[in-house]
Motif scaffolding. Structure first.
Motif, PDB file in Angstrom:
ATOM      1  N   UNK A 166     -11.054  10.388   0.080  1.00 32.10           N
ATOM      2  CA  UNK A 166     -11.917   9.771   1.097  1.00 32.10           C
ATOM      3  C   UNK A 166     -11.153   8.819   2.015  1.00 32.10           C
ATOM      4  N   UNK A 167      -9.822   8.962   2.054  1.00 34.51           N
ATOM      5  CA  UNK A 167      -9.006   8.039   2.836  1.00 34.51           C
ATOM      6  C   UNK A 167      -9.371   8.025   4.313  1.00 34.51           C
ATOM      7  N   UNK A 168      -9.825   9.122   4.843  1.00 35.19           N
ATOM      8  CA  UNK A 168     -10.109   9.202   6.284  1.00 35.19           C
ATOM      9  C   UNK A 168     -11.569   8.905   6.621  1.00 35.19           C
ATOM     10  N   UNK A 169     -12.343   8.532   5.608  1.00 41.43           N
ATOM     11  CA  UNK A 169     -13.748   8.202   5.858  1.00 41.43           C
ATOM     12  C   UNK A 169     -13.867   6.733   6.278  1.00 41.43           C
ATOM     13  N   UNK A 170     -14.884   6.429   7.032  1.00 42.31           N
ATOM     14  CA  UNK A 170     -15.134   5.067   7.486  1.00 42.31           C
ATOM     15  C   UNK A 170     -16.109   4.382   6.527  1.00 42.31           C
ATOM     16  N   UNK A 171     -15.593   3.427   5.736  1.00 39.57           N
ATOM     17  CA  UNK A 171     -16.431   2.686   4.811  1.00 39.57           C
ATOM     18  C   UNK A 171     -16.815   1.311   5.357  1.00 39.57           C
ATOM     19  N   UNK A 172     -16.544   1.092   6.622  1.00 36.51           N
ATOM     20  CA  UNK A 172     -16.983  -0.138   7.263  1.00 36.51           C
ATOM     21  C   UNK A 172     -16.208  -1.355   6.819  1.00 36.51           C
ATOM     22  N   UNK A 173     -16.693  -2.031   5.814  1.00 31.71           N
ATOM     23  CA  UNK A 173     -16.137  -3.325   5.430  1.00 31.71           C
ATOM     24  C   UNK A 173     -14.957  -3.231   4.454  1.00 31.71           C
ATOM     25  N   UNK A 174     -14.779  -2.087   3.798  1.00 34.99           N
ATOM     26  CA  UNK A 174     -13.643  -1.915   2.879  1.00 34.99           C
ATOM     27  C   UNK A 174     -12.746  -0.811   3.429  1.00 34.99           C
ATOM     28  N   UNK A 175     -11.480  -1.133   3.593  1.00 33.12           N
ATOM     29  CA  UNK A 175     -10.520  -0.226   4.221  1.00 33.12           C
ATOM     30  C   UNK A 175      -9.741   0.529   3.147  1.00 33.12           C
ATOM     31  N   UNK A 176      -9.835   1.849   3.126  1.00 31.41           N
ATOM     32  CA  UNK A 176      -9.103   2.687   2.179  1.00 31.41           C
ATOM     33  C   UNK A 176      -7.772   3.104   2.794  1.00 31.41           C
ATOM     34  N   UNK A 177      -6.680   2.924   2.034  1.00 36.00           N
ATOM     35  CA  UNK A 177      -5.350   3.275   2.538  1.00 36.00           C
ATOM     36  C   UNK A 177      -4.521   3.903   1.413  1.00 36.00           C
ATOM     37  N   UNK A 178      -3.619   4.807   1.771  1.00 40.48           N
ATOM     38  CA  UNK A 178      -2.678   5.371   0.781  1.00 40.48           C
ATOM     39  C   UNK A 178      -1.606   4.342   0.461  1.00 40.48           C
ATOM     40  N   UNK A 179      -1.180   3.606   1.474  1.00 32.64           N
ATOM     41  CA  UNK A 179      -0.300   2.445   1.326  1.00 32.64           C
ATOM     42  C   UNK A 179      -0.570   1.530   2.504  1.00 32.64           C
TER      43      UNK A 179
END
Length: 271
Positions: free
Chosen positions: A91-104
């Protein structure tokens, strides 16, 4: 109640959903500490444990809600999934708004230093001796955590502070030292290739903070054995801390390490 405020926190290997997560210490830590940015460096949720048995107490749910609430109230939260929560990488490319998902994620400190954060399972092929030894290590580690859990219960009843049997024994095994050294070198090499000033990892449950080849290498540790994390002060110092029963104990400070490293470099140049 005094609240300590940091510019940045790095935490890894919480292993929510695992019986060995020291959730009481985690919740207690957040009662006394806050930060402008929180970087979660993998294995936050232990999906591997959830496959084998369902274990999700209210306290684990409370911590997730706490982090989400912080994100909604202005705290910047970066989540870098690890190997135990690798499904979240889908789900790295999804927009979760307030929490940012990153591989690094590269963080810039108050002094302008570039610090790369990644979980560290990327280095497994360089660290593991072979699959058979890896299997034995996993099984032995699970047994150590089982012993650690019961020792923790006994020490609590005796009003004694937390102490990790798993860490104590691991520090006395040569192959563990070799694996940790290989992991550290792989991380440092990665930092050089990425042209950053430092690298922060999790994964191996071995808290660390040191300068190697002019690169700041740091490991958050974990909240299964060690109850440790990394903090950045408002003047840009990165510190390794251990949350004890009463306070955030300072283990190492990047400013002191930098000065020591500078002195050693000068001695080498003079020689």
């Amino acid at each position: 109640m005094n609240i300590n405020t940091y510019r940045t926190l790095w935490l890894s290997d919480l292993h929510l959903g695992n019986r060995d997560c020291k959730i009481d210490y985690l919740l207690n830590f957040f009662e006394h500490n806050q930060a402008e940015t929180i970087i979660l460096v993998g294995d936050i949720i232990d999906l591997w444990s959830q496959k084998n048995r369902s274990y999700w107490p209210q306290s684990h749910h409370a911590l997730l809600n706490l982090l989400i609430d912080k994100a909604h109230h202005g705290c910047k939260i970066i989540y870098i999934p690890g190997n135990h929560d690798e499904k979240i990488r889908d789900f790295l490319h999804y927009d979760f708004g307030h929490i940012q998902l990153e591989r690094q994620y590269i963080h810039t400190t108050a002094t302008g230093k570039k610090i790369l954060a990644l979980h560290g399972d990327e280095f497994d092929d360089l660290v593991t001796i072979n699959r058979f030894h890896s299997y034995l290590g996993d099984k032995g580690y699970d047994f150590l955590l089982f012993l650690n859990r019961w020792l923790h219960h006994i020490r609590r009843k005796l009003n004694k502070p937390y102490w990790s049997l798993a860490t104590y024994l691991k520090q006395r095994v040569d192959k563990a030292h070799q694996a940790i050294a290989r992991f550290r070198q792989a991380a440092i090499d990665n930092a050089k290739d990425s042209q950053v000033d430092g690298i922060i990892c999790g994964h191996i449950h071995q808290p660390d903070l040191q300068y190697c080849d002019d690169i700041l290498y740091a490991n958050c540790g974990d909240w299964v054995e060690n109850c440790t994390l990394l903090t950045e002060t408002h003047d840009g110092a990165i510190q390794l801390r251990h949350w004890t029963d009463t306070h955030c104990e300072l283990i190492a400070d990047s400013r002191n390490l930098f000065n020591q490293n500078k002195k050693q470099s000068l001695k080498k140049n003079v020689a």
